[in-house]
Design an enzyme around this catalytic site. Sequence first.
Site, PDB file in Angstrom:
ATOM      1  N   GLY A   1       0.817  -1.206   0.000  1.00 39.38           N
ATOM      2  CA  GLY A   1       0.000   0.000   0.000  1.00 39.38           C
ATOM      3  C   GLY A   1       0.850   1.255   0.000  1.00 39.38           C
ATOM      4  O   GLY A   1       0.355   2.354  -0.182  1.00 39.38           O
TER       5      GLY A   1
ATOM      6  N   GLN B   1       1.329   8.661   2.738  1.00 44.44           N
ATOM      7  CA  GLN B   1       2.034   7.892   3.765  1.00 44.44           C
ATOM      8  C   GLN B   1       2.147   8.680   5.064  1.00 44.44           C
ATOM      9  O   GLN B   1       1.910   8.156   6.149  1.00 44.44           O
ATOM     10  CB  GLN B   1       3.444   7.554   3.271  1.00 44.44           C
ATOM     11  CG  GLN B   1       3.493   6.410   2.286  1.00 44.44           C
ATOM     12  CD  GLN B   1       3.226   5.089   2.974  1.00 44.44           C
ATOM     13  OE1 GLN B   1       3.940   4.681   3.871  1.00 44.44           O
ATOM     14  NE2 GLN B   1       2.168   4.435   2.569  1.00 44.44           N
TER      15      GLN B   1
ATOM     16  N   GLY C   1      13.584   8.155   4.322  1.00 47.33           N
ATOM     17  CA  GLY C   1      12.408   7.343   4.632  1.00 47.33           C
ATOM     18  C   GLY C   1      11.147   8.159   4.846  1.00 47.33           C
ATOM     19  O   GLY C   1      11.188   9.291   5.347  1.00 47.33           O
TER      20      GLY C   1
ATOM     21  N   GLU D   1       7.436   5.488   8.016  1.00 46.73           N
ATOM     22  CA  GLU D   1       7.253   5.486   9.463  1.00 46.73           C
ATOM     23  C   GLU D   1       7.334   6.877  10.085  1.00 46.73           C
ATOM     24  O   GLU D   1       6.866   7.091  11.196  1.00 46.73           O
ATOM     25  CB  GLU D   1       8.309   4.572  10.107  1.00 46.73           C
ATOM     26  CG  GLU D   1       8.041   3.108   9.788  1.00 46.73           C
ATOM     27  CD  GLU D   1       9.243   2.228  10.065  1.00 46.73           C
ATOM     28  OE1 GLU D   1      10.224   2.315   9.295  1.00 46.73           O
ATOM     29  OE2 GLU D   1       9.210   1.472  11.037  1.00 46.73           O
TER      30      GLU D   1
HETATM   31  N1  MCN Z   1       8.275   7.735  -0.770  1.00 48.27           N
HETATM   32  C1  MCN Z   1       8.519   8.892  -1.492  1.00 48.27           C
HETATM   33  N2  MCN Z   1       9.708   9.539  -1.366  1.00 48.27           N
HETATM   34  C2  MCN Z   1      10.675   9.077  -0.546  1.00 48.27           C
HETATM   35  C3  MCN Z   1      10.470   7.873   0.183  1.00 48.27           C
HETATM   36  C4  MCN Z   1       9.244   7.223   0.029  1.00 48.27           C
HETATM   37  O1  MCN Z   1       7.658   9.321  -2.247  1.00 48.27           O
HETATM   38  N3  MCN Z   1      11.812   9.737  -0.414  1.00 48.27           N
HETATM   39  C5  MCN Z   1       6.941   7.096  -0.804  1.00 48.27           C
HETATM   40  C6  MCN Z   1       6.811   6.027  -1.879  1.00 48.27           C
HETATM   41  O2  MCN Z   1       5.462   5.976  -2.318  1.00 48.27           O
HETATM   42  C7  MCN Z   1       7.148   4.751  -1.116  1.00 48.27           C
HETATM   43  C8  MCN Z   1       6.571   5.027   0.253  1.00 48.27           C
HETATM   44  O3  MCN Z   1       6.705   6.447   0.427  1.00 48.27           O
HETATM   45  O4  MCN Z   1       6.552   3.616  -1.705  1.00 48.27           O
HETATM   46  C9  MCN Z   1       7.256   4.309   1.425  1.00 48.27           C
HETATM   47  O5  MCN Z   1       8.647   4.322   1.267  1.00 48.27           O
HETATM   48  P1  MCN Z   1       9.662   3.994   2.463  1.00 48.27           P
HETATM   49  O6  MCN Z   1       9.643   5.072   3.449  1.00 48.27           O
HETATM   50  O7  MCN Z   1      10.958   3.598   1.851  1.00 48.27           O
HETATM   51  O8  MCN Z   1       9.034   2.710   3.204  1.00 48.27           O
HETATM   52  P2  MCN Z   1       8.978   1.204   2.648  1.00 48.27           P
HETATM   53  O9  MCN Z   1       8.670   1.174   1.226  1.00 48.27           O
HETATM   54  O10 MCN Z   1      10.136   0.436   3.190  1.00 48.27           O
HETATM   55  O11 MCN Z   1       7.623   0.703   3.353  1.00 48.27           O
HETATM   56  C10 MCN Z   1       7.608   0.242   4.666  1.00 48.27           C
HETATM   57  C11 MCN Z   1       7.049   1.287   5.615  1.00 48.27           C
HETATM   58  C12 MCN Z   1       6.935   0.697   6.946  1.00 48.27           C
HETATM   59  S1  MCN Z   1       8.365   0.169   7.654  1.00 48.27           S
HETATM   60  C13 MCN Z   1       5.705   0.511   7.542  1.00 48.27           C
HETATM   61  S2  MCN Z   1       5.638  -0.134   9.117  1.00 48.27           S
HETATM   62  C14 MCN Z   1       4.507   0.892   6.857  1.00 48.27           C
HETATM   63  C15 MCN Z   1       4.725   1.901   5.820  1.00 48.27           C
HETATM   64  O12 MCN Z   1       5.791   1.728   5.095  1.00 48.27           O
HETATM   65  N4  MCN Z   1       3.456   0.057   6.703  1.00 48.27           N
HETATM   66  C16 MCN Z   1       2.456   0.379   5.818  1.00 48.27           C
HETATM   67  N5  MCN Z   1       3.644   2.372   5.176  1.00 48.27           N
HETATM   68  C17 MCN Z   1       2.540   1.588   5.043  1.00 48.27           C
HETATM   69  N6  MCN Z   1       1.553   1.930   4.193  1.00 48.27           N
HETATM   70  C18 MCN Z   1       0.502   1.095   4.030  1.00 48.27           C
HETATM   71  N7  MCN Z   1      -0.484   1.449   3.171  1.00 48.27           N
HETATM   72  N8  MCN Z   1       0.409  -0.088   4.695  1.00 48.27           N
HETATM   73  C19 MCN Z   1       1.347  -0.461   5.576  1.00 48.27           C
HETATM   74  O13 MCN Z   1       1.252  -1.614   6.202  1.00 48.27           O
HETATM   75 MO1  MOS Z   2       7.850  -1.266   9.512  1.00 51.32          MO
HETATM   76  S1  MOS Z   2       7.371  -1.506  11.482  1.00 51.32           S
HETATM   77  O1  MOS Z   2       9.591  -1.352   9.834  1.00 51.32           O
HETATM   78  O2  MOS Z   2       7.500  -2.797   8.861  1.00 51.32           O
END
Ligand code: MCN
Ligand code: MOS
Length: 764
Positions: free
Chosen positions: A474, A664, A728, A731
Amino acid sequence: MTVHNIRHGDASDGGADSVGGRLSRVDGPAKITGAAKYAVEQQLEGLAYAVLVESTIASGKVRSIDTAEAQAAPGVLKVLTPDTIISLRTAADWFGTPPPDLPYCPLARDITFSGQHVAAIVAETFEQAVAAAALVKVSYDETPSIVDLNDAKAGDGIPIDAMTKEWGDAHAAFASAPVRICAAYNTPREYQAPMEPHGLIAHWEGDKLTVWEPSQWLDGMARTYAEWFGVPFENVRLVSPYIGGGFGSKALALTHGAVAASAAKMLGRPVRLVMTRPQTFTGYGGRAATRQTVTIGADADGIIQSIVHRGINETSMGGMWVEPLGSVTSIMYATPNFSSKQNVVRVNSVVPGAMRAPGENPSAFGIESAIDELAYEVGVDPLEIRLRNYAEQDPEAKKAWSTRQLREAFAAGAERFGWARRTPEPRAMRDGNQLIGWGVAAGTYPVRRAYGEAIVRILADGSVEVESSSIDMGQGTYTILAQTAAETVGVPADNVVVKLGDSRFPRAGVAGGSRLAGVMTGAVHKAATSALDQLVGLAISDPRSPFHTLQANTLVVANGRISSPRGDGPDLSIAELLSSVGRDRIEATGDTMPANSTAEDRYKNYTTIAMALPHTEGDYSRHSWCAHFIEVRVDEDFGTVRVSRVVSALDSGRLYNPKLAESQWKGGIIMGIGQALLEEGIVDRRHGRIVNNNLADYLVPTNADIPDIEVISVGIPDLHASVLGGKGVGELGIVGVAPAIANAVFHATGKRIRDLPITLEKLI
Ligand code: MCN
Ligand code: MOS
């Protein structure tokens, strides 16, 4: 599994297809129309259904399990107990630490928490399995349990020395400080509660196992299954194209997965096991309850001289979870003297685990509440006190920040919120019988970096295909990888198909710790760059190419067409060029691993978390940052709290897609509102059961609880953080929301609530 792009970028934004554009979620139409098939929706020939039987005591031993009646019930294929289930091997933990050479049984005889799996029924239909599970009679020898951190028997627990952080002489500096703050802050057990419950379909073909299971980490979970069953890693395929949320709870292969895969192996049939909503509360552990004491010594102007921090979190009897409670405390403010220590306490619970910003989230509740208390103590505005103690470098690592737009976040948020109009005294702002409070708090999350791998293919029709075993629960992975490939190769995002969620694709690490976007945009960028280089190379050097006679050094690919930079010579579509040189595809694999990495390094990187780079590696300390400004309205008669306005300014570096990043952030803020006002796992003190193990009693915010939320991006590209400059996002948004609300409640009412959630009985 294939996501086809439909053009739906913002019309107002010409650059939706590029990195940084506001392209709408490319997986949106599939999800909205129902075309998206979730893990347990696979239709398999001969599917059998498994249902779990769980312990009803929190501590003791299973004396006997009477399965006779269940065995004889209609449709029952197998009754699994510790005596009848096949024996597995113990798997390594997520660091990859070699496991003890011991058998592993996912069904328990020794009970350490209520809700532990003790037996399972497999039947022809789900209904038959449910009916038979109710006929299993388990008797126990019960022993006294420690139900949670509040239990008188819980004690202070075990010190975790690795968590100790100290510099200067914090105790002496506190003793001589003119202003002293000391307070205890508590957070309860909370639960991820994703919409889609845990569940899977396991299917063996010979010694090859396919698992359809929602997963934040296909390669890590595949490794665990392989180790449990003693088969090569390559023999296990995890499939997880769509996931109904995880929030940390779906990163590991869990006990119920071992039960289902064992049942499938024993029966020689595919087996489906889906947890009930109550079972999800003990299937994965939620966020540990925490206790913190924060002690601040400061001078009369509120300049911090010393911080002493002590934290405790609960873990299980058999497992270990450390929720790093000093993580924000040690970096948010400059202090010459610091001491932070942490203990864990064993309770009769399933092992707690990762939930959106583990560590940073409760840590921020402590320090961001305490600094607010200091502000009132010295009579300085809560925003001003944060600026006075601004950390110009990482106080712990003593390194420069890679980027820290926190001052900018405070300024932008305060301006938009109208902070300057705040009346300093508590209880001074009201609207009828509603007391109005304005609170501020900061948040942060480290930049976790690892490595990723992807394939980019330029196909005969000019379209581009991206494959990676990373996932989208998501957060937007499909979309940002489509944008990355589109921009890098030079095609519209419509022409990119992103395939994720299959462990047969090039590998990826965990979608946790907000690292996936940075890692995978880097890998796709690299793979796409090398595919583009091949394409241009062919166009220049292949004698059949219309560009061959041009003797150009380079060519331009844009909008799916290839031409010379000077505009002379041919102008072809990618499809026409490929056909002219007789190729049906160009393919490149890209990974961000160091050049000399061995196959073993790669395996370790993708299947454990051991290879993640420390955020303080090299010369810089890397974090994302935010500031939340929140208005609450507290009903003076009833003590009810409503959040009526949120303005947050956030620094996640460069945003790959602002529309998704904003979403997010808002999701994180909403979860933070739930944490502040509603969420609390309540344990029955006799049997250690979670009483509110459903979404009617475990309260999460609904639309009616959520006001307008405004988010402002103040980030700048941070190339120390990731290949494309992002930090990031996933979170960050939740960190600091609960203390901002608690601080606003204090401003409204003059009552400092140090125990979450802030419920009305604590206010009246
Ligand atoms: N993004 C962006 N620009 C950046 C970084 C990220 O636009 N510089 C946007 C992108 O759309 C990317 C999203 O943010 O797909 C999340 O990126 P990132 O911060 O790298 O996180 P991850 O992809 O590793 O996702 C995991 C993170 C975590 S750890 C949890 S917990 C969480 C979260 O994402 N759980 C979620 N967001 C969630 N969102 C949904 N809908 N459902 C979850 O369970
Ligand atoms: Mo997120 S709690 O690191 O999956």
